[in-house]
Design a protein around this motif. Structure first.
Motif, short mmCIF file in Angstrom:
data_model
loop_
_atom_site.label_atom_id
_atom_site.label_comp_id
_atom_site.label_asym_id
_atom_site.label_seq_id
_atom_site.Cartn_x
_atom_site.Cartn_y
_atom_site.Cartn_z
N ASN A 14 12.06 43.92 44.15
CA ASN A 14 13.29 44.13 43.38
C ASN A 14 13.21 43.53 41.99
O ASN A 14 14.21 43.15 41.39
N THR A 15 11.99 43.45 41.45
CA THR A 15 11.79 42.99 40.08
C THR A 15 12.12 44.11 39.10
O THR A 15 11.83 45.27 39.35
N VAL A 16 12.71 43.73 37.97
CA VAL A 16 13.14 44.71 36.96
C VAL A 16 12.22 44.65 35.76
O VAL A 16 11.90 43.56 35.26
N VAL A 17 11.78 45.81 35.29
CA VAL A 17 10.99 45.91 34.06
C VAL A 17 11.87 46.62 33.02
O VAL A 17 12.14 47.81 33.15
N PRO A 18 12.36 45.91 31.99
CA PRO A 18 13.22 46.53 30.98
C PRO A 18 12.53 47.68 30.25
O PRO A 18 11.30 47.75 30.19
N TRP A 19 13.33 48.56 29.68
CA TRP A 19 12.79 49.77 29.08
C TRP A 19 11.81 49.49 27.95
O TRP A 19 10.83 50.24 27.77
N TRP A 20 12.03 48.43 27.17
CA TRP A 20 11.13 48.16 26.04
C TRP A 20 9.74 47.77 26.53
O TRP A 20 8.74 48.07 25.88
#
Length: 497
Positions: A276-282
């Motif tokens: 459930n780790t998030v990778v931001p769009w940038w």
């Protein structure tokens, strides 16, 4: 009904309904159109491209178009229960009633697929078959068809035969394919035996000039339709990377599967396993662009495949998990790219250190870091170009923010910094234009939208990732002096080969 007619029916039915008949491959519309055209004509496609463009996946997607067919159970050649005995294999014709003896089963399309990996060791045995030593030891004659075990071509009967890397096979072995394409027959000269086979052959290969590429005999090439398969466009490649993210998706296990089973594994906590780790769009932009830069870098002889982007994405998430964070940072991206690209790119010979292989690996890592630095500057400048702000005031704010903020962003307070709020707000608002919502979880959408339902720690990490990204970009561009920032700020270095 033959494989050709099964495929024609499936393709034309889907096309009449305006469906995407080859949904497993994104983009490459011209390639897919040529492939469909060749199959509808009853021809044999030959997919040519550099490695890692999805040729194998495209060939497998054709097999999924095939409907289930009845077959005598256990027959390796998928003999039909209704066939005349003369068409059956030796095992099935040996009994008076094969269905009563062995039973029957339905073979789905995706199981009607046989792959032969072409290389310099691919020989007649891999294409056609070999002697059954056990049968011979039990008294069978070496020239008796009962002592023969069919391989690649025979196992593709009533399905798809994929010859992967056809030019890697020695030319004199490729000649064995002539009767297959011309007469739909496999010829076993040693047994003085011909057997009809019903299949569609799809060959793949690298362009002329690649290593281990042999000539394809002209009579064989004349029976193939050459279709070039290029890499997808940047937006499509990013979409592929997002769509295919999943932990160990090939092993058939997900935490949700485990939770739904009646018996729980006492050694595994599904909640901990869940990714459930998030990778931001940038950061996704930087991942995608850096992988694509490997295909333009003059210092690289070997370029990254599509698979490199997907692996870099997964390794970025893993790097974040190792630190116990929920939101990835630029440093996670660097570790992800370095691991994913190290074995997928290759320096030009003038940079190789044959006496010290470790030094060559270090140089490769530096090239990856240098490309990341260039992409970082490009993406960060693009973000700032779309925000109206006082640059001088913003730079001072960045130094103050980093001086007072902890690494996880837990005490980050953007409310006192007007210019920084504008930049982070712009980065937050841009996500829906940069990432298709279909590939985001509900938690990610809430985090990206700034929902109050998201726990404060995750929201703080997200803002910290944004601030650090812009600070690193300005430092890479020389706008910020790195000494003015905290020493924990990651700024990719320029390569000095």
């Amino acid at each position: 009904m033959s494989v050709t007619w099964h495929l024609r029916h499936a393709l034309l039915t889907g096309l009449r309904k305006k469906e995407n008949v080859l949904p497993d491959i994104d983009g490459r519309e011209e390639t897919k159109s040529d492939l469909i055209r060749a199959i509808l004509s009853g021809s044999y496609p030959y997919l040519v491209s550099e490695e890692g463009t999805g040729k194998t996946r495209l060939a497998r997607s054709v097999a999924r178009l095939l409907p289930p067919v009845p077959a005598i159970k256990g027959c390796p050649y998928h003999d039909d229960p209704k066939w005349d005995r003369t068409l059956l294999c030796e095992r099935c014709k040996e009994v008076s009633d094969p269905v009563a003896t062995f039973g029957f089963e339905l073979i789905p399309g995706e199981k009607r697929f046989s792959r032969i990996q072409g290389n310099e060791y691919t020989n007649e045995a891999k294409l056609l078959g070999l002697k059954d030593i056990q049968a011979i030891a039990c008294g069978a004659s070496p020239t008796d068809p009962k002592a023969f075990i069919g391989t690649g071509i025979f196992r593709a009967n009533r399905g798809i035969l994929m010859i992967d890397e056809l030019p890697a096979i020695r030319t004199k072995v490729q000649v064995l394919l002539h009767p297959l394409l011309e007469e739909k027959k496999a010829v076993l000269e040693e047994y003085n035996w011909e057997r009809s086979v019903d299949l569609l052959m799809i060959a793949t290969g690298n362009p002329v000039g690649f290593s281990h590429v042999n000539d394809i005999p002209r009579p064989l090439a004349d029976r193939l339709e050459l279709i070039y398969m290029d890499l997808p466009e940047e937006a499509v490649e990013k979409e592929i990377m997002l769509k295919e993210r999943s932990l160990l998706k090939g092993d058939g296990f997900t935490p949700n599967d485990l939770l739904s089973t009646a018996s729980k594994d006492p050694y595994v906590d599904p909640a901990l396993c869940e990714r459930n780790t998030v990778v931001p769009w940038w950061l996704i932009e930087v991942l995608n662009k850096t992988v694509r830069y490997t295909r333009e870098c003059p210092n690289l002889e070997k370029k990254s495949s599509i698979r490199g982007g997907g692996r870099a994405f997964e390794h970025t998430i893993s790097s974040c998990e190792m630190e116990g964070r929920r939101v990835a940072t630029l440093k996670d991206v660097f570790f992800g790219l370095r691991l994913a690209l190290r074995g997928r790119i290759g320096l030009t010979p003038n940079f190789l250190d044959f006496d010290n292989p470790q030094n060559t690996i270090r140089k490769t890592d530096r090239v990856v870091e240098d490309m990341l630095r260039d992409v970082l500057g490009e993406v960060s400048q693009e973000i700032l170009a779309n925000v109206t702000l006082n640059r001088e005031a913003f730079v001072k704010e960045l130094v103050s923010l980093r001086a007072e903020g902890t690494a996880d962003g837990s005490n980050l307070n953007l409310r006192r910094f007007a210019e920084s709020q504008k930049v982070v707000g712009r980065m937050r608002d841009s996500w829906s234009r940069k990432i298709p919502g279909a590939y985001c979880s509900e938690f990610e959408k809430q985090l990206f939208d700034g929902s109050e339902e998201v726990e404060a720690s995750a929201a703080a990490e997200y803002e910290r990732s944004a601030i650090d990204f812009i600070a690193s970009g300005l430092a890479a561009k020389g706008v910020l002096r790195e000494e003015a920032l905290l020493k924990d700020l990651f700024v990719p270095r320029k390569a000095n080969l």
